[in-house]
Scaffold this active site. Structure first.
Site, PDB file in Angstrom:
ATOM      1  N   ARG A  78       0.847  -1.064  -0.066  1.00 54.43           N
ATOM      2  CA  ARG A  78       0.005   0.133  -0.030  1.00 54.43           C
ATOM      3  C   ARG A  78       0.999   1.185  -0.095  1.00 54.43           C
ATOM      4  NH1 ARG A  78      -3.750  -0.256   4.803  1.00 54.43           N
ATOM      5  NH2 ARG A  78      -4.835  -1.810   3.626  1.00 54.43           N
ATOM      6  N   ARG A 147      -1.947   6.340   9.653  1.00 55.20           N
ATOM      7  CA  ARG A 147      -2.084   5.833   8.271  1.00 55.20           C
ATOM      8  C   ARG A 147      -2.173   7.148   7.426  1.00 55.20           C
ATOM      9  NH1 ARG A 147      -4.243   0.571   8.136  1.00 55.20           N
ATOM     10  NH2 ARG A 147      -3.361  -0.557   9.845  1.00 55.20           N
ATOM     11  N   LYS A 214      -4.049   0.646  14.958  1.00 53.31           N
ATOM     12  CA  LYS A 214      -3.970   1.751  13.873  1.00 53.31           C
ATOM     13  C   LYS A 214      -4.673   2.946  14.268  1.00 53.31           C
ATOM     14  CE  LYS A 214      -6.053  -1.314  10.906  1.00 53.31           C
ATOM     15  NZ  LYS A 214      -7.155  -1.804  10.062  1.00 53.31           N
ATOM     16  N   LYS A 216      -6.259   6.595  12.311  1.00 53.46           N
ATOM     17  CA  LYS A 216      -6.642   7.378  10.975  1.00 53.46           C
ATOM     18  C   LYS A 216      -7.002   8.855  11.145  1.00 53.46           C
ATOM     19  CE  LYS A 216      -7.803   2.689   9.090  1.00 53.46           C
ATOM     20  NZ  LYS A 216      -8.623   1.811   8.673  1.00 53.46           N
ATOM     21  N   CYS A 435     -14.996  -3.414  -0.579  1.00 54.06           N
ATOM     22  CA  CYS A 435     -13.645  -3.613  -0.193  1.00 54.06           C
ATOM     23  C   CYS A 435     -13.121  -4.686  -1.010  1.00 54.06           C
ATOM     24  CB  CYS A 435     -13.626  -3.976   1.371  1.00 54.06           C
ATOM     25  SG  CYS A 435     -14.273  -5.796   1.529  1.00 54.06           S
ATOM     26  N   CYS A 441      -7.737 -10.872   0.582  1.00 55.09           N
ATOM     27  CA  CYS A 441      -7.870 -10.649   2.001  1.00 55.09           C
ATOM     28  C   CYS A 441      -7.924 -11.759   2.835  1.00 55.09           C
ATOM     29  CB  CYS A 441      -8.959  -9.681   1.953  1.00 55.09           C
ATOM     30  SG  CYS A 441      -9.227  -9.146   4.091  1.00 55.09           S
ATOM     31  N   CYS A 480     -16.396  -8.908   5.445  1.00 55.71           N
ATOM     32  CA  CYS A 480     -16.311  -9.055   6.979  1.00 55.71           C
ATOM     33  C   CYS A 480     -16.481  -8.040   7.649  1.00 55.71           C
ATOM     34  CB  CYS A 480     -14.980  -9.745   7.031  1.00 55.71           C
ATOM     35  SG  CYS A 480     -13.770  -8.565   7.508  1.00 55.71           S
ATOM     36  N   CYS A 484     -13.972  -2.226   6.144  1.00 53.68           N
ATOM     37  CA  CYS A 484     -13.134  -1.480   5.090  1.00 53.68           C
ATOM     38  C   CYS A 484     -13.785  -0.684   3.861  1.00 53.68           C
ATOM     39  CB  CYS A 484     -12.133  -2.339   4.401  1.00 53.68           C
ATOM     40  SG  CYS A 484     -10.914  -3.346   5.879  1.00 53.68           S
TER      41      CYS A 484
HETATM   42 FE1  SRM Z   1      -9.376  -2.176   6.074  1.00 53.20          FE
HETATM   43  C1  SRM Z   1      -7.756  -4.721   7.707  1.00 53.20           C
HETATM   44  C2  SRM Z   1      -8.260  -3.688   3.156  1.00 53.20           C
HETATM   45  C3  SRM Z   1      -9.766   0.744   4.609  1.00 53.20           C
HETATM   46  C4  SRM Z   1     -10.986  -1.214   8.764  1.00 53.20           C
HETATM   47  N1  SRM Z   1      -7.931  -3.864   5.457  1.00 53.20           N
HETATM   48  C5  SRM Z   1      -7.560  -4.810   6.356  1.00 53.20           C
HETATM   49  C6  SRM Z   1      -6.854  -5.901   5.712  1.00 53.20           C
HETATM   50  C7  SRM Z   1      -5.352  -5.327   5.404  1.00 53.20           C
HETATM   51  C8  SRM Z   1      -6.897  -7.299   6.132  1.00 53.20           C
HETATM   52  C9  SRM Z   1      -5.747  -7.837   7.046  1.00 53.20           C
HETATM   53  O1  SRM Z   1      -5.521  -7.201   8.066  1.00 53.20           O
HETATM   54  O2  SRM Z   1      -5.013  -8.798   6.693  1.00 53.20           O
HETATM   55  C10 SRM Z   1      -7.225  -5.718   4.124  1.00 53.20           C
HETATM   56  C11 SRM Z   1      -6.312  -6.051   3.026  1.00 53.20           C
HETATM   57  C12 SRM Z   1      -7.195  -6.385   1.898  1.00 53.20           C
HETATM   58  C13 SRM Z   1      -6.464  -6.490   0.520  1.00 53.20           C
HETATM   59  O3  SRM Z   1      -6.375  -7.784  -0.112  1.00 53.20           O
HETATM   60  O4  SRM Z   1      -6.228  -5.591  -0.074  1.00 53.20           O
HETATM   61  C14 SRM Z   1      -7.856  -4.291   4.129  1.00 53.20           C
HETATM   62  N2  SRM Z   1      -9.029  -1.650   4.279  1.00 53.20           N
HETATM   63  C15 SRM Z   1      -8.464  -2.217   3.227  1.00 53.20           C
HETATM   64  C16 SRM Z   1      -8.937  -1.356   1.877  1.00 53.20           C
HETATM   65  C17 SRM Z   1      -7.953  -1.770   0.887  1.00 53.20           C
HETATM   66  C18 SRM Z   1     -10.367  -1.421   1.327  1.00 53.20           C
HETATM   67  C19 SRM Z   1     -10.672  -1.181   0.123  1.00 53.20           C
HETATM   68  O5  SRM Z   1     -11.069  -1.731  -0.431  1.00 53.20           O
HETATM   69  O6  SRM Z   1     -10.178  -0.077  -0.535  1.00 53.20           O
HETATM   70  C20 SRM Z   1      -8.722  -0.101   2.435  1.00 53.20           C
HETATM   71  C21 SRM Z   1      -7.447   0.572   2.550  1.00 53.20           C
HETATM   72  C22 SRM Z   1      -7.154   1.706   3.166  1.00 53.20           C
HETATM   73  C23 SRM Z   1      -6.047   2.501   3.030  1.00 53.20           C
HETATM   74  O7  SRM Z   1      -5.750   3.019   1.883  1.00 53.20           O
HETATM   75  O8  SRM Z   1      -5.382   2.691   4.075  1.00 53.20           O
HETATM   76  C24 SRM Z   1      -9.295  -0.320   3.823  1.00 53.20           C
HETATM   77  N3  SRM Z   1      -9.896  -0.733   6.699  1.00 53.20           N
HETATM   78  C25 SRM Z   1     -10.411   0.392   6.088  1.00 53.20           C
HETATM   79  C26 SRM Z   1     -11.267   1.261   6.569  1.00 53.20           C
HETATM   80  C27 SRM Z   1     -11.856   2.459   5.929  1.00 53.20           C
HETATM   81  C28 SRM Z   1     -11.348   3.676   6.453  1.00 53.20           C
HETATM   82  O9  SRM Z   1     -10.376   3.738   7.024  1.00 53.20           O
HETATM   83  O10 SRM Z   1     -11.794   4.766   6.099  1.00 53.20           O
HETATM   84  C29 SRM Z   1     -11.587   0.811   7.749  1.00 53.20           C
HETATM   85  C30 SRM Z   1     -12.729   1.211   8.694  1.00 53.20           C
HETATM   86  C31 SRM Z   1     -12.563   2.318   9.462  1.00 53.20           C
HETATM   87  C32 SRM Z   1     -11.825   2.028  10.799  1.00 53.20           C
HETATM   88  O11 SRM Z   1     -10.387   1.688  10.674  1.00 53.20           O
HETATM   89  O12 SRM Z   1     -12.144   1.822  11.840  1.00 53.20           O
HETATM   90  C33 SRM Z   1     -10.874  -0.370   7.893  1.00 53.20           C
HETATM   91  N4  SRM Z   1      -9.226  -2.923   7.989  1.00 53.20           N
HETATM   92  C34 SRM Z   1     -10.121  -2.550   9.091  1.00 53.20           C
HETATM   93  C35 SRM Z   1     -10.014  -3.398  10.105  1.00 53.20           C
HETATM   94  C36 SRM Z   1     -10.731  -3.490  11.392  1.00 53.20           C
HETATM   95  C37 SRM Z   1     -10.142  -2.273  12.317  1.00 53.20           C
HETATM   96  C38 SRM Z   1     -10.575  -2.477  13.434  1.00 53.20           C
HETATM   97  O13 SRM Z   1     -11.068  -1.328  14.242  1.00 53.20           O
HETATM   98  O14 SRM Z   1     -11.197  -3.357  14.142  1.00 53.20           O
HETATM   99  C39 SRM Z   1      -9.196  -4.285   9.666  1.00 53.20           C
HETATM  100  C40 SRM Z   1      -8.765  -5.752  10.653  1.00 53.20           C
HETATM  101  C41 SRM Z   1      -7.695  -5.309  11.819  1.00 53.20           C
HETATM  102  O15 SRM Z   1      -7.287  -4.089  11.720  1.00 53.20           O
HETATM  103  O16 SRM Z   1      -7.412  -6.125  12.631  1.00 53.20           O
HETATM  104  C42 SRM Z   1      -8.778  -4.133   8.250  1.00 53.20           C
HETATM  105 FE1  SF4 Z   2     -10.982  -7.683   4.276  1.00 55.07          FE
HETATM  106 FE2  SF4 Z   2     -13.063  -7.499   5.710  1.00 55.07          FE
HETATM  107 FE3  SF4 Z   2     -11.409  -5.374   4.944  1.00 55.07          FE
HETATM  108 FE4  SF4 Z   2     -13.198  -6.453   3.338  1.00 55.07          FE
HETATM  109  S1  SF4 Z   2     -13.825  -5.612   5.318  1.00 55.07           S
HETATM  110  S2  SF4 Z   2     -11.250  -5.856   3.042  1.00 55.07           S
HETATM  111  S3  SF4 Z   2     -12.863  -8.604   3.886  1.00 55.07           S
HETATM  112  S4  SF4 Z   2     -10.633  -6.975   6.337  1.00 55.07           S
END
Ligand code: SRM
Ligand code: SF4
Length: 577
Positions: A78, A147, A214, A216, A435, A441, A480, A484
């Protein structure tokens, strides 16, 4: 609870961070090991801080196991793009790296960053070096740190936008980890640390253990809430008076992530706590981050986000702690209004006479396919463009700052390759996002990016049937409950529960000010369509002319409006005691 009082054992990741010698671990050694396509488990936690996730192709995981092969490991990289602003040269660099190492595909993320998938271990260093040569980087794109800093991308009001984007970039730089490990490992930087003594590196803001989780940060320019400000840990709402940016209202404590069946986890909306001047943004960011560093939970990662630190202790405690650390008090918040979360497609003109064009990119995926050469089209634009690209928080792209002389050339390319046709797709679709989910993922429970387009085809038929195709409905799907694509802010949300099964959420607000609520649990496509058939019929007959779908479903009693995130996952009737 502060970690000093909490006697529970620290999470394993806390030890990995502490022992990592400022994020080094044994990553450098692991990269040299050609026997496996993977890195050591502890190093895979550390590479996240460097913007790298180890993944495997889940489509063929079972088959590889049957053949007694290790999973087909590869890495997602990323690249941070502060405020979502990329130069044409940076675009071309990502395009080139995608072509050479990333399966020909670029992913625009929901946080205005670039992702490349499928990078093999042996290509990691070259890819990271290529990204850095273009003056982007990947450090802190993931991991327990601040981030990519987001910012409303549309530069219509150019001077205000430039000032806000500058503030976003300054916070981004201020909160970037100071460790030299990144340069040392990926860019053959000078080895400044004696790994035996673990002494000479430093992290003035984060310390050796970084943050508990993390973090944000986001900047929004009203009336556009196109960055979903209430879903983030720390937010800045631009306040403009007499055409001048005078400062920012501060928001804290938002977040989406949750775990199915764990009622102690839930999304929360950020709250506005006051106002600061333009020059104070970094000071505020540092103070907020250090509060989370010192008080955030380190014994349970599911309770470690900043939103819980605030929810547990209360907003008044937080404001007092913040003011004390700042040594001055935030001013009272100023008035503002948000009206929408979506992007504004098509052409717009800046106040400096240049033009922007916003293009819908379905679920942020940029690749060439027979009949739709999207990556080629955007590369051709990048080759001649003299302005910027802006990645939006809705996974779309804005070609911005197009000079009047270039306008017709760029228009011709976009037209020739069918990109304007994308903007003419249904209002439902151009207000949707999903997502990544499968196959990359590791946490996905159900499809999202690969499934939403076909589900929308069917929902469009229903909309057409009830003659409500002219009503935009913010629709989001994730594989899930981590959230995201910010599904709990959607008017219509789907969250993966298992293969082909989703929880369905209703009642978010078109301008991103309200969480939605679970309406049905663990349902398949047929049930989703049956449920929507009933609700759309009602909406078509009984909604007021201007009434948004998310507001209607609450007024009509399909779901109750939630007053706290802990109610989001309760079925109607189970909450609001
Ligand atoms: Fe996310 C984890 C993809 C925005 C909440 N997210 C992941 C991971 C890295 C899976 C992992 O930990 O192994 C995913 C990788 C998938 C892949 O194959 O690319 C993933 N997140 C994404 C992206 C690529 C989704 C998308 O389709 O665009 C976004 C990348 C953003 C970036 O450029 O940094 C992405 N993730 C978000 C957002 C939206 C936002 O930030 O505005 C959220 C919700 C907001 C938040 O953080 O509360 C988000 N991602 C999570 C979480 C849950 C965090 C939590 O508080 O519990 C995880 C899991 C974790 O952190 O344990 C996670
Ligand atoms: Fe992966 Fe769940 Fe984030 Fe979708 S919402 S990219 S399935 S961690």
């Amino acid at each position: 609870m502060s970690n000093k009082q909490n006697k529970a054992p620290l999470e394993a990741v806390e030890h990995i961070k502490t022992d990592s010698n400022y994020l080094r671990g044994t990553i450098a050694e692991g990269l040299k090991n050609a026997v496996t396509g993977a890195l050591q488990d502890s190093d895979t936690q550390l590479t996240k801080f460097h913007g790298i996730y180890q993944q495997d192709d889940r489509d063929i995981r079972v088959e590889r196991r049957r053949q007694k092969l290790e999973p087909l490991y590869s890495f997602m990289i990323r690249a941070r793009v502060p405020a979502g602003i990329s130069t044409p040269q940076q675009w071309l660099a990502m395009d080139d790296l995608a072509e050479r190492y990333g399966g020909g595909s670029i992913r625009l993320t929901t946080r205005q960053a670039f992702q490349l998938h499928g990078i093999l271990k042996r290509n990691l260093k070259t890819t990271i070096a290529g990204i850095n040569q273009s003056l982007l980087d990947t450090i802190a794109a993931c991991g327990d740190v601040n981030r990519n800093v987001m910012c409303t991308p549309n530069p219509e009001n150019s001077s205000i936008h430039a000032a806000v984007a500058k503030a976003a970039a300054s916070v981004s730089a201020h909160l970037t980890p100071a460790t030299t490990a990144y340069h040392e490992i990926w860019l053959e930087g000078e080895k400044v640390v004696d790994t035996q003594k673990q002494s000479s590196d430093h992290e003035p803001i984060y310390g050796k253990t970084y943050l508990p989780r993390k973090f944000k940060t986001v900047f929004a320019i009203p009336p556009h809430n196109d960055v979903d400000i209430y879903a983030h840990d720390l937010g800045y709402i631009a306040i403009v008076e007499d055409g001048q940016l005078i400062g920012f209202n501060i928001t804290v404590g938002g977040g989406m992530g949750a775990t199915h069946g764990d009622s102690a986890t839930f999304p929360l909306l950020a709250q506005v706590i006051g106002f600061c001047g333009v020059e104070q943004v970094c000071e505020v960011a540092e103070a907020v981050v250090t509060i989370q560093r010192d008080f955030g939970e380190r014994t349970n990662r599911k309770h470690a986000r900043f939103k819980y630190t605030i929810d547990d202790r209360g907003i008044d405690w937080f404001k007092q702690e913040l003011n004390q650390r700042l040594g001055w008090d935030l001013e009272l918040e100023k008035s503002f209004e948000f009206t929408s979360t979506g992007d504004r497609y098509g052409w717009s003109e800046n106040d400096d006479g240049s033009f922007n064009v916003t293009v819908f990119i379905e679920n942020g995926r940029i690749k060439d396919q027979p009949g739709f050469m999207l990556r080629t089209a955007l590369r051709k634009v990048a080759e001649i463009h003299t302005g910027d690209f802006r990645l939006t928080a809705n996974q779309n792209v804005i070609v911005s700052g197009i000079s009047p002389q270039q306008k017709s050339r760029i228009e011709k390319i976009l037209d020739e390759y069918g990109l304007f046709d994308q903007n003419k797709r249904s209002l439902l679709r151009i207000n949707s996002m999903a997502c990544v989910a499968f196959p990359t993922c590791t946490l996905a429970m159900a499809e999202a990016e690969r499934y939403l387009p076909s589900l929308l085809d069917k929902i469009e038929v229903l909309q057409h049937h009830y003659q409500i195709s002219d009503r935009a409905i913010v629709t989001r799907m994730t594989g899930c409950p981590n959230g995201c694509a910010r599904p709990y802010m959607a008017e219509l949300g789907f969250v993966g529960k298992g293969p082909g099964k989703y929880n369905m959420y209703l009642g978010g607000d078109f301008s991103g000010k309200r969480l939605n609520k679970m309406y049905r649990e663990n349902i398949d496509e047929a049930t989703i369509l049956q449920e929507l058939d009933v609700i759309f019929s009602d909406y078509a007959q009984h909604a007021d002319e201007q009434e948004q779908f998310g507001s209607f479903v609450i007024r009509a009693g399909y779901v109750q409006a939630v007053t706290h995130g802990s109610q989001v996952h309760l079925m109607t009737g189970e909450n609001h005691a």
